[in-house]
Design an enzyme around this catalytic site. Sequence first.
Site, PDB file in Angstrom:
ATOM      1  N   HIS A  29      99.085 105.687  51.612  1.00  0.00           N
ATOM      2  CA  HIS A  29      98.448 104.675  52.444  1.00  0.00           C
ATOM      3  C   HIS A  29      96.973 104.993  52.618  1.00  0.00           C
ATOM      4  O   HIS A  29      96.540 106.106  52.380  1.00  0.00           O
ATOM      5  CB  HIS A  29      99.136 104.578  53.806  1.00  0.00           C
ATOM      6  CG  HIS A  29      99.165 105.869  54.557  1.00  0.00           C
ATOM      7  ND1 HIS A  29     100.062 106.873  54.265  1.00  0.00           N
ATOM      8  CD2 HIS A  29      98.407 106.331  55.578  1.00  0.00           C
ATOM      9  CE1 HIS A  29      99.855 107.894  55.084  1.00  0.00           C
ATOM     10  NE2 HIS A  29      98.847 107.598  55.886  1.00  0.00           N
ATOM     11  N   GLU A  43      98.449 109.559  64.501  1.00  0.00           N
ATOM     12  CA  GLU A  43      99.354 109.641  63.363  1.00  0.00           C
ATOM     13  C   GLU A  43     100.447 110.629  63.724  1.00  0.00           C
ATOM     14  O   GLU A  43     100.163 111.768  64.091  1.00  0.00           O
ATOM     15  CB  GLU A  43      98.561 110.092  62.128  1.00  0.00           C
ATOM     16  CG  GLU A  43      99.297 109.916  60.850  1.00  0.00           C
ATOM     17  CD  GLU A  43      98.371 110.065  59.633  1.00  0.00           C
ATOM     18  OE1 GLU A  43      97.184 110.390  59.816  1.00  0.00           O
ATOM     19  OE2 GLU A  43      98.843 109.869  58.522  1.00  0.00           O
TER      20      GLU A  43
END
Length: 91
Positions: A29, A43
Amino acid sequence: MTVFIAGSDARTMDFQEGDVGYILQSNPHYIENTGDTDLVFLEMFKSDHYEDISLAEWMAHTPHKLVDQHLRVGRAMLDAIPTQEVVIRPL
């Protein structure tokens, strides 16, 4: 955020403040701040081990002939990719 899926499929989504995104394990990503204010994101991982492999790092350490055969970006572009990971940290 763009998430790359098997093959040549990818999906790009625009997020606003407070949005939540989910990326399946092992899916590459890319996150880019397209706004004009600082991007702050969290994250989280299900593992106690963190590992980051950037696309540039992968391309720099993969035989250039192999990468060029697939991406057709030219040897000069591949030679210009730094071989050391670039980490950007807030001041």
